[in-house]
Design a protein around this motif. Sequence first.
Motif, PDB file in Angstrom:
ATOM      1  N   TYR A 239       0.811  -1.226   0.000  1.00 51.91           N
ATOM      2  CA  TYR A 239       0.000   0.000   0.000  1.00 51.91           C
ATOM      3  C   TYR A 239       0.839   1.269   0.000  1.00 51.91           C
ATOM      4  CZ  TYR A 239       0.936   1.186   4.872  1.00 51.91           C
ATOM      5  OH  TYR A 239       1.559   1.544   6.040  1.00 51.91           O
TER       6      TYR A 239
ATOM      7  N   VAL B 269       3.578   1.842  -1.709  1.00 51.59           N
ATOM      8  CA  VAL B 269       4.317   2.062  -2.961  1.00 51.59           C
ATOM      9  C   VAL B 269       3.622   3.107  -3.833  1.00 51.59           C
ATOM     10  CG1 VAL B 269       4.880   0.936  -5.156  1.00 51.59           C
ATOM     11  CG2 VAL B 269       5.340  -0.232  -2.997  1.00 51.59           C
TER      12      VAL B 269
ATOM     13  N   LYS C 226       7.558  -3.590  -4.636  1.00 51.71           N
ATOM     14  CA  LYS C 226       7.326  -4.333  -3.397  1.00 51.71           C
ATOM     15  C   LYS C 226       5.882  -4.797  -3.298  1.00 51.71           C
ATOM     16  CE  LYS C 226       8.331  -4.393   1.436  1.00 51.71           C
ATOM     17  NZ  LYS C 226       7.413  -4.303   2.553  1.00 51.71           N
ATOM     18  N   HIS C 227       5.701  -6.073  -2.983  1.00 54.49           N
ATOM     19  CA  HIS C 227       4.369  -6.646  -2.795  1.00 54.49           C
ATOM     20  C   HIS C 227       4.208  -7.098  -1.351  1.00 54.49           C
ATOM     21  CE1 HIS C 227       4.323  -6.668  -7.151  1.00 54.49           C
ATOM     22  NE2 HIS C 227       3.101  -7.154  -7.167  1.00 54.49           N
ATOM     23  N   SER C 228       2.979  -7.092  -0.852  1.00 51.89           N
ATOM     24  CA  SER C 228       2.708  -7.607   0.505  1.00 51.89           C
ATOM     25  C   SER C 228       1.330  -8.241   0.534  1.00 51.89           C
ATOM     26  CB  SER C 228       2.671  -6.492   1.537  1.00 51.89           C
ATOM     27  OG  SER C 228       3.599  -5.529   1.301  1.00 51.89           O
ATOM     28  N   MET C 229       0.953  -8.757   1.706  1.00 49.47           N
ATOM     29  CA  MET C 229      -0.389  -9.300   1.856  1.00 49.47           C
ATOM     30  C   MET C 229      -1.387  -8.150   1.866  1.00 49.47           C
ATOM     31  SD  MET C 229      -2.193 -11.555   4.867  1.00 49.47           S
ATOM     32  CE  MET C 229      -0.935 -12.789   4.994  1.00 49.47           C
TER      33      MET C 229
ATOM     34  N   GLU D  82      -5.001  -9.350   6.109  1.00 45.04           N
ATOM     35  CA  GLU D  82      -4.306  -9.442   7.399  1.00 45.04           C
ATOM     36  C   GLU D  82      -5.343  -9.458   8.519  1.00 45.04           C
ATOM     37  OE1 GLU D  82      -1.638  -6.117   7.664  1.00 45.04           O
ATOM     38  OE2 GLU D  82      -0.099  -7.079   6.463  1.00 45.04           O
TER      39      GLU D  82
ATOM     40  N   GLU E  95      -6.506  -5.442  15.139  1.00 43.21           N
ATOM     41  CA  GLU E  95      -5.219  -4.916  14.721  1.00 43.21           C
ATOM     42  C   GLU E  95      -4.305  -6.122  14.519  1.00 43.21           C
ATOM     43  OE1 GLU E  95      -3.868  -1.473  16.921  1.00 43.21           O
ATOM     44  OE2 GLU E  95      -1.822  -1.893  16.269  1.00 43.21           O
ATOM     45  N   PRO E  96      -3.951  -6.410  13.260  1.00 44.09           N
ATOM     46  CA  PRO E  96      -3.213  -7.652  12.991  1.00 44.09           C
ATOM     47  C   PRO E  96      -1.844  -7.669  13.645  1.00 44.09           C
ATOM     48  CG  PRO E  96      -4.085  -6.675  10.968  1.00 44.09           C
ATOM     49  CD  PRO E  96      -4.245  -5.660  12.030  1.00 44.09           C
TER      50      PRO E  96
ATOM     51  N   TYR F 244       2.197  -8.657  14.066  1.00 42.57           N
ATOM     52  CA  TYR F 244       3.334  -8.731  13.157  1.00 42.57           C
ATOM     53  C   TYR F 244       3.845 -10.163  13.132  1.00 42.57           C
ATOM     54  CZ  TYR F 244       3.515  -3.671  13.767  1.00 42.57           C
ATOM     55  OH  TYR F 244       3.213  -2.352  13.811  1.00 42.57           O
ATOM     56  N   ALA F 245       4.369 -10.587  11.994  1.00 44.05           N
ATOM     57  CA  ALA F 245       5.031 -11.892  11.953  1.00 44.05           C
ATOM     58  C   ALA F 245       6.389 -11.710  12.616  1.00 44.05           C
ATOM     59  CB  ALA F 245       5.208 -12.322  10.500  1.00 44.05           C
ATOM     60  N   THR F 246       6.660 -12.472  13.658  1.00 36.86           N
ATOM     61  CA  THR F 246       7.937 -12.325  14.352  1.00 36.86           C
ATOM     62  C   THR F 246       8.917 -13.366  13.826  1.00 36.86           C
ATOM     63  OG1 THR F 246       7.392 -13.903  16.085  1.00 36.86           O
ATOM     64  CG2 THR F 246       6.694 -11.615  16.407  1.00 36.86           C
ATOM     65  N   LEU F 247      10.215 -13.089  14.008  1.00 35.53           N
ATOM     66  CA  LEU F 247      11.224 -14.000  13.464  1.00 35.53           C
ATOM     67  C   LEU F 247      11.067 -15.445  13.945  1.00 35.53           C
ATOM     68  CD1 LEU F 247      14.363 -11.710  13.358  1.00 35.53           C
ATOM     69  CD2 LEU F 247      13.225 -12.783  11.428  1.00 35.53           C
TER      70      LEU F 247
ATOM     71  N   ASN G 159       8.394 -17.000  14.769  1.00 36.00           N
ATOM     72  CA  ASN G 159       7.230 -17.565  14.091  1.00 36.00           C
ATOM     73  C   ASN G 159       7.459 -17.731  12.602  1.00 36.00           C
ATOM     74  OD1 ASN G 159       5.798 -17.834  16.434  1.00 36.00           O
ATOM     75  ND2 ASN G 159       4.850 -15.823  16.287  1.00 36.00           N
ATOM     76  N   ILE G 160       8.224 -16.826  11.991  1.00 39.35           N
ATOM     77  CA  ILE G 160       8.559 -16.965  10.570  1.00 39.35           C
ATOM     78  C   ILE G 160       9.368 -18.244  10.374  1.00 39.35           C
ATOM     79  CG2 ILE G 160       9.940 -15.992   8.681  1.00 39.35           C
ATOM     80  CD1 ILE G 160       9.123 -13.223   9.670  1.00 39.35           C
TER      81      ILE G 160
ATOM     82  N   TRP H 102       8.233  -1.130   5.876  1.00 35.94           N
ATOM     83  CA  TRP H 102       8.941  -1.861   4.815  1.00 35.94           C
ATOM     84  C   TRP H 102       9.502  -3.183   5.312  1.00 35.94           C
ATOM     85  CZ3 TRP H 102       8.884  -0.307  -0.133  1.00 35.94           C
ATOM     86  CH2 TRP H 102       9.788  -0.893  -1.024  1.00 35.94           C
TER      87      TRP H 102
ATOM     88  N   LYS I 185       8.693  -4.911   8.244  1.00 37.50           N
ATOM     89  CA  LYS I 185       7.963  -5.722   9.223  1.00 37.50           C
ATOM     90  C   LYS I 185       7.624  -7.114   8.712  1.00 37.50           C
ATOM     91  CE  LYS I 185       3.262  -4.320   8.267  1.00 37.50           C
ATOM     92  NZ  LYS I 185       2.363  -3.185   8.258  1.00 37.50           N
ATOM     93  N   GLU I 186       7.434  -7.222   7.381  1.00 36.00           N
ATOM     94  CA  GLU I 186       7.103  -8.548   6.864  1.00 36.00           C
ATOM     95  C   GLU I 186       8.227  -9.547   7.063  1.00 36.00           C
ATOM     96  OE1 GLU I 186       3.659  -8.647   3.469  1.00 36.00           O
ATOM     97  OE2 GLU I 186       5.751  -8.534   2.830  1.00 36.00           O
TER      98      GLU I 186
ATOM     99  N   GLY J 182       9.820  -9.673   9.746  1.00 35.96           N
ATOM    100  CA  GLY J 182       9.923  -9.861  11.185  1.00 35.96           C
ATOM    101  C   GLY J 182      10.932  -8.927  11.823  1.00 35.96           C
TER     102      GLY J 182
ATOM    103  N   ILE K 162      11.417  -8.362  15.616  1.00 37.28           N
ATOM    104  CA  ILE K 162      10.196  -8.006  16.332  1.00 37.28           C
ATOM    105  C   ILE K 162       9.998  -9.069  17.404  1.00 37.28           C
ATOM    106  CG2 ILE K 162       7.694  -7.769  16.135  1.00 37.28           C
ATOM    107  CD1 ILE K 162       8.113  -6.883  13.250  1.00 37.28           C
ATOM    108  N   PRO K 163       9.784  -8.663  18.654  1.00 33.78           N
ATOM    109  CA  PRO K 163       9.682  -9.667  19.712  1.00 33.78           C
ATOM    110  C   PRO K 163       8.491 -10.590  19.517  1.00 33.78           C
ATOM    111  CG  PRO K 163       9.203  -7.474  20.566  1.00 33.78           C
ATOM    112  CD  PRO K 163       9.625  -7.298  19.149  1.00 33.78           C
TER     113      PRO K 163
ATOM    114  N   GLN L 100      -2.945  -6.545  20.739  1.00 29.65           N
ATOM    115  CA  GLN L 100      -2.359  -5.404  20.027  1.00 29.65           C
ATOM    116  C   GLN L 100      -3.112  -4.089  20.244  1.00 29.65           C
ATOM    117  OE1 GLN L 100       0.379  -6.049  17.789  1.00 29.65           O
ATOM    118  NE2 GLN L 100       0.579  -3.969  17.056  1.00 29.65           N
ATOM    119  N   GLU L 101      -4.459  -4.120  20.123  1.00 34.05           N
ATOM    120  CA  GLU L 101      -5.223  -2.864  20.245  1.00 34.05           C
ATOM    121  C   GLU L 101      -5.119  -2.260  21.625  1.00 34.05           C
ATOM    122  OE1 GLU L 101      -6.440  -5.661  17.947  1.00 34.05           O
ATOM    123  OE2 GLU L 101      -7.907  -5.638  19.558  1.00 34.05           O
TER     124      GLU L 101
END
Lengths: 255, 386
Positions: free
Chosen positions: A16, A18, A35-38, A43, A189-190, A192-195, A197-198, B110, B112-113, B115, B206-207, B301-302
């Motif tokens: 969004y 870009v 750049k592309h994202s979900m 989300e 509020e979605p 974040y993907a954390t490391l 979990n990734i 930019w 966050k995806e 992580g 990101i934690p 989060q909220e």
Amino acid sequence: MASLRVLVGCKRVIDYAVKIRVRPDALGVVTDGVKHSMNPFDENAIEEAVRMKQKKVVKEIIAVSCGPTQSQETIRTALAMGADRGIHIEVPKGTEENLQPLAVAKIFAKLVEKEKPDVVILGKQAIDDDSNQTTQLLAGILEWPQGTMASVVEHSDGKLKITREVDGGLEDISVNLPAVISADLRLNEPRYATLPNIMKAKKKKIEKMSPEDLGVDVTPRLKVLKVVDPPVRAAGDKVPDVATLMDKLKERGHI
Amino acid sequence: AVVSTQSTGISESARNLHGTDESFHPTRAPEAVVTPHTTEQVSAVMRICNENKVPVVPFGTGTGFEGGVGAMYGGISLALHKMTDIVEVNSSDFDATVRAGVTRHQLNDWIKEDGLQFPIDPGAGASVCGMCATSASGTNAVRYGTMRENVLNMEVVLADGRVIHTAGKGSRAKKTSCGYNLTNLFVGSEGTLGLITQATVRLYGIPEATAAAISSFPTVASAVETVVQVLQCGIPVARMEFLNPDMISACNSYSNLDLKVAPTLFFEFIGSPSGVEEQAQLAEELCTYNEGDNFTWATAQEDRTRLWKARHNCWYAVKAGYPGLHAYSTDVVVPVSRLPEIVEYCHDLAGEMGVPAPIVGHVGDGNFHCFLLSDQNDAVEVDRIK
């Protein structure tokens, strides 16, 4: 505690943030190297499914994406957010623009037959085509109840209580399961993907198929004739006083 | 010509905009605003200004609190917000290189995806290079440090137009024992040594889990005592903020909350889900030990955003809460052990002066801001504040 199965859609779109540029052939926008994202609304959809799983209302979340090979990255993000497994409906690179809502709805209908979910959650619309049609078309094909533009979803006894954001305000409805929902921005509020979990998501399964495997014809029914930039904003007029301002506004029919 | 006429502004509004920031300092407009797009243009402009002895003030986002953008000696404002490229992100190496116009929000969106995050949070939507120039700090310095600890390299245009790289061109080494530490000379140089056109910064993961907690206290001293004990217990807080009763009232009205109007501590814990719960429990014990009450914590989060939005909007809450009054922001750092003493002192002093003094502080660093409010038109009051 209910143990529902949820199918969630997630689409890979241009990020969004870009700055979009129209292609030289004026039939679309430049996507190469961009750049592309979900899709943001997707989300919200994934997040809602994950929260329902945390509340033990849902037992399994299947994330689905229809698109080229890179759509797998979008599914991996969904898996990192908490989906259990993924399904990638792959189309040849460059043809994803022609995947229109009716085709996607038909694909989802076939997946519903196969996976037998209790709920399908989609984002309300994709930020590239802004169609806001897939949920409604899918509900129609399946003859399932729908709760679109959902900003609150609550489950009790095989029903979903949904608050919808409509033009006049908010509408509360109750739908029987199985049902289709479309997620709106204020639903949650979605996360974040954390490391960590990734990394865990890399081990989760993604099944790959083509629309043909499901017996779906994705030939587009709509043809894009032209894509143009919005008109450049014209300079304004400066007026010396309020009286002149009022005259000009009246002249132009604004008041 | 070096830059196009479109990139030069001489209208009153453009000049005023570039001579104003968030501080109480009045607008000091430059004579013109120049908006380059490339380092070459910046260099050429600097060369011309140097030859003609024209003062230059760099302008990032204008979100500073110290009057850094005022053109005290006239000259031009060199606005860098058009240089918006994120040059590269190396996720496995945890570094990113950005141009002068990139804000921290833009960078975080930019990355966050993957992580990743750039966690230094001074509250405002500042540009990363602006944060380098001011050595920005913020609410999570207690965990991640300030800009001093997080800048690996910068491209800087000096006063005569020469372009240098403080750690050497292309370097993104995490640490080095060689050469003079030019990077940290320029971090915090407030635009006095050169224009920062590009920066390479550290990124963090990101934690996995985050929890926010708050607790109110009967006295300022008991709140600050708790802070000292939390640090001594080694709880690795991500954020630990203190708000005094005046500030809580302002936040309540501005953000529609109903927090108890009392000295309050805001905490943020990060780590694994079990780690975060452990930290919150220990913190709760310490708060209760110091007669704290209403310990509430949230993970969604909220809810966390809501609690922290109140803290982020403190400045605006204060302005909204005391309409017509001017807020003079102070920024003080003391050894943590002396915190109870100085906050009490500040509180009492403001009381004596008869001015409202909402206080918000990054107490984990011994740093706090006391916003002294005064009627700008009352010269006597303004004088006393100074």
